[in-house]
Design an enzyme around this catalytic site. Structure first.
Site, PDB file in Angstrom:
ATOM      1  N   LYS A   1      13.119  75.272  71.495  1.00  0.00           N
ATOM      2  CA  LYS A   1      14.184  76.252  71.720  1.00  0.00           C
ATOM      3  C   LYS A   1      15.136  76.307  70.515  1.00  0.00           C
ATOM      4  O   LYS A   1      15.492  75.285  69.943  1.00  0.00           O
ATOM      5  CB  LYS A   1      14.930  75.924  73.012  1.00  0.00           C
ATOM      6  CG  LYS A   1      14.107  76.369  74.234  1.00  0.00           C
ATOM      7  CD  LYS A   1      14.871  76.261  75.522  1.00  0.00           C
ATOM      8  CE  LYS A   1      14.804  74.896  76.114  1.00  0.00           C
ATOM      9  NZ  LYS A   1      13.529  74.507  76.693  1.00  0.00           N
TER      10      LYS A   1
ATOM     11  N   GLU B   1       5.025  74.875  84.394  1.00  0.00           N
ATOM     12  CA  GLU B   1       6.224  74.169  84.862  1.00  0.00           C
ATOM     13  C   GLU B   1       7.066  75.065  85.775  1.00  0.00           C
ATOM     14  O   GLU B   1       6.860  76.278  85.847  1.00  0.00           O
ATOM     15  CB  GLU B   1       7.059  73.724  83.662  1.00  0.00           C
ATOM     16  CG  GLU B   1       7.426  74.876  82.746  1.00  0.00           C
ATOM     17  CD  GLU B   1       8.806  74.723  82.138  1.00  0.00           C
ATOM     18  OE1 GLU B   1       9.745  74.343  82.868  1.00  0.00           O
ATOM     19  OE2 GLU B   1       8.944  75.013  80.945  1.00  0.00           O
TER      20      GLU B   1
HETATM   21  N1  PSU Z   1      11.138  76.995  78.062  1.00  0.00           N
HETATM   22  C1  PSU Z   1      11.844  78.102  78.413  1.00  0.00           C
HETATM   23  N2  PSU Z   1      12.850  77.962  79.325  1.00  0.00           N
HETATM   24  C2  PSU Z   1      13.149  76.752  79.896  1.00  0.00           C
HETATM   25  C3  PSU Z   1      12.400  75.603  79.508  1.00  0.00           C
HETATM   26  C4  PSU Z   1      11.399  75.767  78.592  1.00  0.00           C
HETATM   27  O1  PSU Z   1      11.573  79.188  77.916  1.00  0.00           O
HETATM   28  O2  PSU Z   1      14.069  76.684  80.715  1.00  0.00           O
HETATM   29  C5  PSU Z   1      12.722  74.268  80.156  1.00  0.00           C
HETATM   30  C6  PSU Z   1      11.492  73.329  80.176  1.00  0.00           C
HETATM   31  O3  PSU Z   1      11.334  72.859  81.486  1.00  0.00           O
HETATM   32  C7  PSU Z   1      11.864  72.218  79.237  1.00  0.00           C
HETATM   33  C8  PSU Z   1      13.333  72.126  79.512  1.00  0.00           C
HETATM   34  O4  PSU Z   1      11.163  71.037  79.500  1.00  0.00           O
HETATM   35  O5  PSU Z   1      13.729  73.515  79.462  1.00  0.00           O
HETATM   36  C9  PSU Z   1      14.079  71.262  78.523  1.00  0.00           C
HETATM   37  O6  PSU Z   1      15.234  70.779  79.130  1.00  0.00           O
HETATM   38  P1  PSU Z   1      16.077  69.608  78.445  1.00  0.00           P
HETATM   39  O7  PSU Z   1      16.565  70.193  77.169  1.00  0.00           O
HETATM   40  O8  PSU Z   1      17.174  69.300  79.417  1.00  0.00           O
HETATM   41  O9  PSU Z   1      15.134  68.470  78.256  1.00  0.00           O
END
Ligand code: PSU
Ligand code: MN
Length: 309
Positions: free
Chosen positions: A164, A29
């Site tokens: 996360k 990604e």
């Molecule tokens: N993993 C990481 N850092 C990130 C992400 C994942 O270590 O920044 C990103 C990915 O693209 C994931 C996104 O899909 O964070 C999630 O964002 P949200 O919570 O807005 O869906």
């Protein structure tokens, strides 16, 4: 590969050849590069992830949208361009890809966006840092990452260090269950906590080799149309100290509240505050874990390709 009638899609030669020959390919990604990590670490990490996939015997396919064209296998210069701050590349979840295409925009794909593209190209393995999930203030905000719903509709294997740790991990595990997304630990029976080795939640299933992961995913594909999460923890001696983690988390949540952010801005703000509070230690941990996940994904994609012939 799907026939794209209404969209411009460019698959780089190396990825196209690997897919045609049935070799392992790993989607990577770009949101983590453009919105998740600070410069210049972000581009270094992107390169390290690609190298790690190759070391595992597979071909990396970094995905993003440039001037309305979906690019699968971004070149180094293209990625640097996409990540440059004055470009203001959008954060593209699954539902945003079409708008970026139709309006000729630029964007970095999240896990949801990446697997949406990857699956239609014929790539079914991806690596990231930590999956998105249910936010801690979900009762007021209803904020649940589209990563979860995208995994419920795309038959792909995603390697991540759990979800996360800024999230409500228990609630996210419940949602993954409801959505029918398979979850298995890699050499662990504890669900990883992103910056931390163990989130405190147990896992029902674990895998002990790339071959076992490949076999489990292929069996999953026989019975289900959903995704498969391989939860790969950060090495125990590389994790973020528990006290530091909890203090950084409080500070990050307070910062997000202070700024009044919502929607797609929440996760980048929380990660940036973690980086500031820990004076970069969280960035080092994030780098370690995402590179390790790319490496494992590279080895699993190779095993999947071998098991298919
Ligand atoms: N993993 C990481 N850092 C990130 C992400 C994942 O270590 O920044 C990103 C990915 O693209 C994931 C996104 O899909 O964070 C999630 O964002 P949200 O919570 O807005 O869906
Ligand atoms: Mn969200």
């Amino acid at each position: 590969m799907k026939n794209f009638r209404n969209s411009r899609v460019k698959v780089c030669d190396e990825v196209a050849a690997a897919l045609a020959e049935g070799r392992g390919v790993v989607a990577l990604e770009t949101t983590i590069v453009v919105h998740g990590l600070p410069a210049p670490t972000n581009l270094e990490v992107a390169e390290q992830c690609e190298d790690a996939v190759r070391a595992g015997g597979s071909v990396p396919a970094t995905i993003g949208v440039i001037n309305g064209e979906v690019v699968v296998g971004l070149r180094r210069e293209e990625l640097a361009d996409l990540a440059s701050p004055d470009r203001h590349a959008a954060k593209l979840s699954a539902r945003d890809i079409a708008m970026a295409v139709a309006q000729g925009g630029d964007g970095a794909t999240t896990v949801a966006g990446t697997i949406t593209v990857a699956r239609r190209i014929g790539i079914d393995v991806m690596a990231t840092g930590g999956l998105g999930g249910v936010h801690r203030d979900v009762r007021e905000s209803f904020d649940e990452s589209a990563d979860l719903s995208a995994l419920s509709r795309n038959q792909v294997l995603v390697v991540a260090s759990g979800v996360k740790s800024i999230l409500d991990i228990g609630a996210t595990l419940e949602r993954l269950d409801t959505l029918g997304v398979a979850v298995a630990g890699f050499n662990t029976t504890r669900f990883p906590g992103f910056y931390q080795f163990d989130s405190g939640f147990p896992l029902e299933w674990s895998l002990t080799s790339e071959g076992e992961a490949a076999a489990a995913f292929l069996a999953h594909c026989d019975f289900s149309s959903t995704g498969f999460l391989v939860a790969n923890p950060i090495a125990q001696d590389r994790q973020l100290d528990a006290d530091v983690h909890d203090r950084a988390l409080s500070s990050a949540l307070a910062q997000a509240k202070l700024l009044g952010v919502s929607g797609k801005d929440v996760t980048p703000v929380l990660l940036a505050e973690f980086a500031r509070y820990t004076a970069g230690v969280s960035v080092r941990v994030n780098r370690d874990l995402v590179v390790a996940n790319a490496s494992l994904a590279g080895r699993i994609a190779t095993a999947v390709a071998e098991a298919r012939v």
